[in-house]
Enzyme design. Structure first.
Site, PDB file in Angstrom:
ATOM      1  CG  HIS A 100      -2.281   0.584   0.815  1.00 46.59           C
ATOM      2  ND1 HIS A 100      -3.527   0.366   1.697  1.00 46.59           N
ATOM      3  CD2 HIS A 100      -2.661   1.571  -0.186  1.00 46.59           C
ATOM      4  CE1 HIS A 100      -4.480   1.321   1.170  1.00 46.59           C
ATOM      5  NE2 HIS A 100      -4.065   1.655  -0.106  1.00 46.59           N
ATOM      6  CG  ASP A 123      -6.317  -0.430   4.399  1.00 44.21           C
ATOM      7  OD1 ASP A 123      -6.260  -1.549   5.153  1.00 44.21           O
ATOM      8  OD2 ASP A 123      -5.141  -0.069   4.050  1.00 44.21           O
ATOM      9  CG  HIS A 125      -4.115  -1.734   8.855  1.00 42.24           C
ATOM     10  ND1 HIS A 125      -4.114  -2.651   7.758  1.00 42.24           N
ATOM     11  CD2 HIS A 125      -3.844  -2.588   9.840  1.00 42.24           C
ATOM     12  CE1 HIS A 125      -3.914  -4.058   8.261  1.00 42.24           C
ATOM     13  NE2 HIS A 125      -3.679  -3.752   9.711  1.00 42.24           N
ATOM     14  CG  ASP A 127      -2.504   2.182   5.492  1.00 41.04           C
ATOM     15  OD1 ASP A 127      -2.199   1.351   6.388  1.00 41.04           O
ATOM     16  OD2 ASP A 127      -3.072   1.744   4.325  1.00 41.04           O
ATOM     17  CG  HIS A 140       2.603  -1.539   4.339  1.00 38.95           C
ATOM     18  ND1 HIS A 140       2.045  -2.810   4.082  1.00 38.95           N
ATOM     19  CD2 HIS A 140       3.044  -1.705   5.819  1.00 38.95           C
ATOM     20  CE1 HIS A 140       2.108  -3.631   5.100  1.00 38.95           C
ATOM     21  NE2 HIS A 140       2.560  -3.091   6.282  1.00 38.95           N
ATOM     22  CG  ASP A 227      -4.817  -3.206   2.384  1.00 37.61           C
ATOM     23  OD1 ASP A 227      -4.844  -4.391   2.114  1.00 37.61           O
ATOM     24  OD2 ASP A 227      -3.815  -2.719   2.709  1.00 37.61           O
ATOM     25  CG  ASP A 229      -5.507  -5.246   5.200  1.00 33.17           C
ATOM     26  OD1 ASP A 229      -6.144  -4.097   5.127  1.00 33.17           O
ATOM     27  OD2 ASP A 229      -4.302  -5.042   5.263  1.00 33.17           O
ATOM     28  CD  GLU A 272      -0.263  -4.318   1.532  1.00 32.84           C
ATOM     29  OE1 GLU A 272       0.371  -5.487   1.485  1.00 32.84           O
ATOM     30  OE2 GLU A 272       0.520  -3.272   1.830  1.00 32.84           O
TER      31      GLU A 272
END
Length: 300
Positions: A100, A123, A125, A127, A140, A227, A229, A272
């Protein structure tokens, strides 16, 4: 999006984190049939190949706690130039990662053409780490902070100034947020829909609210940074930082379908995908399926 001319841009980058294999993500997504899946949905699709990256650069910390800073910086400068040229040609950039950290280059290239860009960050997260707050030094986990002009000068200086205003950001699916990121979210007033909101209100309500929110900001474009994830690892096992309790496969398709219906998305990246960690290319297949929904694929 029938009138869209899409350029696929692969970024085989794994310098933004420590687990090897995510550099093969663009190849895995192509193998899963992205071009064939989208060619009936858009006016034209063209694969521009992969951004050439210097894979022989040493994996050092360059005197900082940021891992592989020179490699991340160099790759993102090349990506920014490619994305900018794509938009200049009137084409829709569809960027395939890679980790990412490549969002730094994508957003830098986009913001040469948008003055009030909106960003949907799908996402697990946020980030939003910097060198001062990151527990790992993995870049990332920093691209959204960099896009706001926060972080190491080598990264924030890619492109001209801050790329996105905090009030133009929507994070969807967050469920792993570091203390420094939490503080920044509160300080900057960033719009974050955690899994709590998705569980409580449903994806339909969350997406309706997110789209309305960005419309109220009078954005002149909306970039989707997805992302894999963000989804629960049950559906996307091939990611480097999986977090249990994520968005479902069907909820994600609904989100993409609603973004398509909104007509707001002007660029996108899917990141990712790590085939080494995957099961029979399952995560890449999911990525391609979500792209189909984003570009208007329907069952009937």
């Amino acid at each position: 999006m029938k009138d869209k001319q899409i350029s696929i841009i692969g970024v085989p980058a794994d310098f933004g984190q420590s687990r090897r294999g995510v550099d093969m993500g663009p190849s895995a997504i192509r193998y899963a049939g992205v071009e064939e899946r989208l060619q009936e949905l858009v006016q034209e699709i063209r694969d521009e190949g992969d951004i050439p990256l210097d894979k022989d650069l040493p994996r050092d910390q360059s005197g900082t706690n940021l891992k592989n800073l020179p490699a991340v910086t160099g790759g993102n400068k090349k990506l920014a130039a490619e994305v900018s040229e794509t938009v200049k040609e009137g084409r829709f950039p569809l960027v395939l990662g890679g980790d990412h950290s490549i969002a730094i280059g994508t957003l830098a290239g986009l913001c040469e053409h948008y003055s009030n860009l909106g960003v949907i960050w799908y996402d697990a997260h946020t980030d939003l780490n910097t060198a001062e707050t990151s527990p790992s030094g993995n870049i990332h986990g920093m691209p959204l902070a960099v896009a706001m002009g926060l972080g190491h000068e080598d990264l924030t200086s890619i492109g001209n100034g801050p790329k996105v205003k905090p009030e133009n950001i929507v994070v969807i699916g967050a469920r792993s947020v570091d203390p420094g990121e939490r503080e920044l979210v509160r300080e900057k007033g960033i719009k974050v829909y955690t899994m709590h909101e998705i569980d409580r209100d449903g994806m339909k309500a969350v997406m309706e609210d997110a789209i309305r929110y960005l419309e109220s900001r009078n954005v002149d474009g909306v970039h989707l940074s997805l992302d894999l994830d963000g989804l629960d690892p049950l559906y996307t096992p091939g990611v480097g930082t999986p977090v249990q309790g994520g968005i479902s496969y069907r909820e994600s398709h609904l989100a993409m379908e609603m973004l398509h219906s909104s007509g707001k998305i002007t660029s996108a990246e899917f990141v990712e995908v790590n085939p080494i960690l995957d099961e029979h290319n399952k995560t890449a297949d999911v990525a391609v399926g979500l792209m189909g929904s984003l570009f208007g694929e329907t069952l009937i």
